[in-house]
Design a protein around this motif. Structure first.
Motif, PDB file in Angstrom:
ATOM      1  N   ASP A  10      97.537  17.207   1.441  1.00 16.04           N
ATOM      2  CA  ASP A  10      97.668  18.323   0.494  1.00 16.04           C
ATOM      3  C   ASP A  10      96.600  18.257  -0.585  1.00 16.04           C
ATOM      4  O   ASP A  10      96.058  19.271  -1.000  1.00 16.04           O
ATOM      5  CB  ASP A  10      99.068  18.324  -0.137  1.00 16.04           C
ATOM      6  N   VAL A  67      93.383  19.535   0.765  1.00 15.97           N
ATOM      7  CA  VAL A  67      93.381  20.998   0.826  1.00 15.97           C
ATOM      8  C   VAL A  67      93.106  21.576  -0.563  1.00 15.97           C
ATOM      9  O   VAL A  67      92.245  22.454  -0.741  1.00 15.97           O
ATOM     10  CB  VAL A  67      94.731  21.522   1.375  1.00 15.97           C
ATOM     11  N   VAL A  70      91.535  27.808   3.851  1.00 18.05           N
ATOM     12  CA  VAL A  70      91.630  26.352   4.042  1.00 18.05           C
ATOM     13  C   VAL A  70      93.004  26.078   4.666  1.00 18.05           C
ATOM     14  O   VAL A  70      94.027  26.312   4.047  1.00 18.05           O
ATOM     15  CB  VAL A  70      91.488  25.594   2.705  1.00 18.05           C
ATOM     16  N   LYS A  95      95.780  23.703   7.298  1.00 17.74           N
ATOM     17  CA  LYS A  95      96.175  22.327   7.630  1.00 17.74           C
ATOM     18  C   LYS A  95      96.549  22.275   9.101  1.00 17.74           C
ATOM     19  O   LYS A  95      97.153  23.211   9.624  1.00 17.74           O
ATOM     20  CB  LYS A  95      97.402  21.922   6.814  1.00 17.74           C
TER      21      LYS A  95
END
Lengths: 132, 551, 314
Positions: free
Chosen positions: C197, C200, C220, C222
């Motif tokens: 996280d 990111v 962006v 994950k």
């Protein structure tokens, strides 16, 4: 420009002993070849399809599990089916002496047993250029 | 070393030795071990050497000199030949042959489909049936493998990792069928998945669920099969893959500590499971390097276990099996392999091994023939009864060279521990390919030393002969595979479907949850679920591992 | 040209052979490539880059699954560095993708950089064309992932996917600085790892602060390529980006620039060849080099001298 020789080093079957395959791959790289390495646990179908896409001049099969009599000839057979049997196939691993002539009859151009000098393997592949 | 001795040593070096070298050069510019460690001309006492802290006494901390107070004066090591091929019937005959000739424990080699948790008739098993081990797909196969052999009387080691819990389940269930109690059974399952990712590559599931299965076996074993070694933390395959002796030592002991930490995280008490951990090392050609490796391993383990809070002395003991180095055998002039194996076996004995497998001379060519296996076993017997190596404990203790090498190995191992810790621990280091890369580099270096002639291997790059080897090779029953397929078909046809379905469904639930899966595995194999079917349950829940692409 | 016909019929072997010929600069490849030109320009070309160890190959492997489900045929060019000392290379990116090796709708080719700097191999442009003519769409180009040089990828690709990973330390900071401007889609792989996280958030912050506002705001995302989680979104984002550049006219500009560059390169090659083979007398070139070396002549005047007869002739 000089033609680059491309060799596929492949591990057919379930055997996980990759010491030899990796050492040979490095030796060929250091001799100026482009070496494509498939990783472990390849089926003959995967190996042949890879060889075609990569347009390799030769395939080196490594198998230490004893399954060579099934797996090596199968690769040659599939190459023939794909019309790519001008790719030179060699094999290495724990191959009993009495299997060697049978493999040669099946189209395996050379069998490199334990203790084969790397330079022999390199020299063999220098002559492996496919016709274009 | 006293000041006077140090002075004298310097004098010897600058005067006597140097003069001699000047008169006639030494044979080589560089002297090195099998693992390419530089070796000096002479070792002398180390002034900082503290006998009690470095060596102590046999059976006492730090166990450098041996894990037992009497070592081989009390009991010889177990002579245990790794063996298996073809069908359960054929291997059963080989086991009886070995026991008749004085072997004292069994060691099962499984074929590749079994190692990967596939049934013999799985399409992925094509060509591999019974090739480098025996094919075991069901409880019935295991029963045949031990037919006529008392499972409560013999100690059995099984080289099985990915599906270790299931194959152990076959063994336990087969023994119960023979009338044995689980508490009577003695033996070892290899169950060491970390070195599979690192070197041997017979993995099935990803690291985390694999570790969970392993801790489940620890827990079940300490409760129900107390005489069983639930893991054999193995450096053997790491070395075979081309590592150095130091890497073998460091990666293996490091793996061992990772298992301990995982079990402690689960809440297991260290003294409950640690006494059942065992190790498995390689014995290569370099006699002194190998001996030092075993001694260093014992010392590191004892120290590390103590620092993790182990109180029971049994938790501190690094007990190990040894196998001579398959990778050292040559296909050329194979009879020479008897000699290599003898040196290697001697290293293991001088290093204080608890059990030993000696390789057969023909293993660089094929599976060993009966005659070759017998010579290998006889090699151990000659070392035990004729060489004198078993008369006294740790006979090389105090050798300046061996003590230096032991210290060196320990120091280098700790350096690796630090590097692995910096990568986040063993599993992250595996996922980053750290071990794999280190081993591949060492393997290539070794091969290049042979190519350049810096390293001589008799029959390979020195004293070569043209003649092809002439040794009889093992013939397998060509109808074995068909028999095995028929047996599997029969099992699937005849078993109680309802019982089988329920057992697998219960197992799946347990695999998803946190309950120990061992009892459910036992139920499943007793319901005649096959190896492939049980593994498929775990594959479904855990997925399959794929290795990082490094070469 | 039998090989061209076979290729246009979808023969993977013909495509494979032609890529080799182009890489080896076989003169016959030129003819084939010119015959193929009319059949190209259809595919979306996606560049994938990121630091070594980020899992580029695994992300591509999973993306191929998504594309195959949508019915796309996928071409992949995986580029690894060639050793500058021996000229050899071990090309192992496809290890990660071997599950697709027998799928006729997927073509994977490994290429060495062969002395080419810039993260893309010399034959890449030709290989892209060949796969385009073979009917592959998209064509995914995986670069070496060696840092700054990745900027080169923008020149060939319509969409650039940057694969990042948490916890690679300082290297990644340096890497990031070089790729922020070229990325169209960012994905933080191995999202189950600690720090995902954070990675990111950092990337988003850097994109906002270090960049001129762009009409396309790079997402962006994950993902965990090991089990395929989040890869569907990555493919969606690449689709959106392609739709966006088509609609905004940016694709036309890119394609035009590519065509111009390709033409210039061909022209430059041909001219250099023409001059060294046809204009210069045997040994004259070496003699000129010698004089330049000895400072008896400067390179500009030497070129002037060589080109004089051509310029007069017009």
């Amino acid at each position: 420009m000089e033609r680059k020789i491309r060799v596929l080093i492949a591990k057919p079957g379930l055997d996980g002993h990759d010491r030899g395959a990796k050492v040979v791959a490095r030796a060929l790289r250091d001799a100026g070849f482009e070496v494509i390495y498939t990783g472990l646990h390849q089926t003959p179908e995967q190996i042949v399809s890879t060889a075609v896409q990569e347009d390799v001049d030769a395939i080196g099969l490594s198998c230490l599990s004893g399954a060579h009599m099934t797996l090596f000839p199968r690769v040659v057979e599939l190459l023939r089916e794909r019309g790519a049997d001008d790719i030179i196939v060699s094999g290495g691993g724990i191959v009993p002496e009495e299997d060697v002539p049978k493999l040669k009859t099946a189209g395996i151009a050379a069998v490199f047993g334990p203790g084969t000098p790397l330079k022999d393997i390199v020299e063999f592949h220098k002559k492996a250029l496919r016709k274009r | 070393m006293s000041e006077k001795e140090a002075r004298e040593r310097r004098r010897w070096e600058t005067e006597t030795y140097k003069r001699a070298c000047a008169q006639s050069q030494e044979r080589k510019k560089r002297f090195m071990t099998t693992s390419s460690v530089d070796v000096g001309a002479l070792y002398t006492p180390d002034e900082k050497f503290d006998y009690l802290s470095k060596l102590g006494f046999p059976g006492e901390f730090p166990y450098t000199r041996g894990v037992h107070p009497t070592m081989y004066r009390g009991r010889l090591w177990t002579m245990r030949q790794f063996s298996g091929f073809g069908t359960a019937e054929e291997t059963n005959r080989r086991y009886k042959y070995l026991l008749e000739h004085g072997e004292t424990g069994l060691s099962v080699a499984f074929d590749y489909p079994t190692l990967y948790g596939h049934d013999s008739d799985d399409p992925r098993a094509v060509g591999e049936f019974g090739k480098c081990g025996v094919a075991i797909s069901s409880l019935r196969d295991m029963g045949i493998l031990f037919g006529g052999i008392s499972m409560k009387g013999v100690s059995t080691s099984m080289t099985i990792n990915g599906p270790a819990a299931i194959v152990w389940g076959f063994y336990l269930a087969a023994a119960e069928k023979q009338g044995a109690k689980l508490s009577q059974l003695r033996g070892t399952i290899q169950n060491d998945i970390l070195k599979e990712y690192i070197a041997q590559k017979s993995y099935i599931f990803p690291p985390h669920p694999s570790m969970r299965l392993i801790v489940d076996t620890f827990e079940f074993g300490s409760r129900s099969v107390p005489q069983w070694n639930t893991i054999s933390i193995s450096g053997y395959h790491i070395r075979e893959a081309g590592s150095t002796a130091v890497q073998e030592l460091a990666f293996t002991v490091g793996d061992g500590l990772a298992y301990v930490d995982a079990a402690m995280e689960r809440g297991l008490r260290i003294d409950d499971f640690a006494p059942r951990l065992s190790f498995f090392f390689n014995a290569h050609n370099d006699l002194f390097e190998e001996i030092a490796k075993y001694r260093a391993a014992r010392r590191i383990w004892a120290k590390e276990m103590k620092s993790r809070g182990a109180k029971s002395p049994r938790s501190l003991l690094l007990r190990f099996h040894t196998q001579t180095a398959g990778c050292s055998l040559t296909a050329q002039q194979p009879e020479n392999n008897i000699v290599r194996t003898t040196i290697q076996a001697l290293a293991a004995v001088l290093g204080g091994t608890q059990s030993l497998h000696t390789n057969s001379m023909d293993e660089a060519l094929a599976l060993p023939s009966e005659k070759a296996v017998k010579i290998a076993l006889r090699t151990q017997q000659i070392i035990a009864h004729e060489s004198g190596a078993a008369n006294t404990i740790d006979p090389l203790g105090g050798s300046y060279y061996v003590e230096w090498m032991t210290d060196y190995m320990e120091e280098q191992a700790y350096k690796y521990f630090d590097r692995v810790a910096a990568l986040g621990g063993v599993i992250p280091a595996i996922e980053k390919g750290f071990f794999q890369q280190e081993i591949a580099n060492a393997a290539y270096q070794y091969q290049k030393e042979i190519e350049s002639g810096e390293r001589q291997v008799i029959g390979v790059n020195a004293h070569c002969e043209k003649d092809k080897p002439d040794i009889p090779l093992l013939k397998m029953d060509p109808r074995g595979e068909a028999r095995q397929f028929a047996r599997l078909k029969k099992i699937r046809r005849e078993r109680d479907k309802a019982k089988w379905t329920k057992a697998l469904a219960d197992l799946e639930k347990a695999a998803e949850g946190e309950k120990n899966v061992m009892p459910l595995i036992l139920d499943a194999v007793k319901a005649d679920a096959t190896l492939g079917e049980v593994c498929d349950v775990f594959r479904k829940v855990y997925g399959e591992y794929r290795e990082p692409s490094l070469y | 040209m039998e090989i061209v016909e076979r290729l246009l019929k979808g023969d993977a072997g013909a495509a494979a052979r032609l890529i080799s010929m182009a890489e080896d600069e076989d003169p016959r490849a030129v003819k084939a490539l010119s015959a193929l030109h009319a059949h190209t320009g259809k595919a979306q070309i996606i560049g994938v880059t990121g630091p070594p160890g980020a899992g580029k190959s695994t992300v591509i492997d999973q993306a191929v699954k998504v594309y195959r489900k949508k019915g796309c045929k996928v071409g992949i060019l995986a580029i690894d560095p060639t050793s500058p000392f021996t000229g050899g290379a071990i090309l192992g990116d496809r290890i990660r993708m071997q599950q697709h090796s027998t799928d006729p709708g997927v073509f994977i080719r490994s290429m060495g950089t062969r002395g080419w700097t810039g993260g893309l191999s010399k034959g890449t442009a030709s290989a892209i064309k060949i796969l385009d003519a073979l009917g592959m769409d998209p064509i995914i180009v995986e670069t070496v992932g060696a840092g700054q040089s990745e900027v080169e990828i923008v020149r060939s690709a319509h969409s650039v996917l940057i694969v990042e990973v948490p916890g690679l330390g300082d290297d990644i900071q340096a890497f990031k600085a070089g790729i922020l401007e070229i990325g169209d889609v960012f994905v933080v792989n191995k999202a189950d790892r600690e720090g995902a996280d954070k990675a990111v958030a950092e990337l988003r912050a850097m994109l906002e602060t270090c960049q001129e506002p762009r009409a396309w705001a790079p997402p962006v995302l994950k993902a965990s390529a090991r089990d395929g989680a989040g890869i569907g979104e990555v493919v969606d984002a690449l689709d959106s980006h392609f739709a966006f550049i088509k609609q905004s006219g940016a694709k036309d500009l890119k394609d035009r620039a590519s065509a111009e560059r390709e033409f210039m390169e061909v022209l430059r090659d041909r001219l250099a060849k023409y001059i060294t083979e046809k204009v210069v007398r045997k040994g004259e070139f070496d003699a000129l080099v010698e004089r330049i070396l000895r400072r008896q002549l400067d390179p500009y005047s030497a070129a002037e001298k060589l080109l004089e007869p051509i310029e007069k002739g017009k």
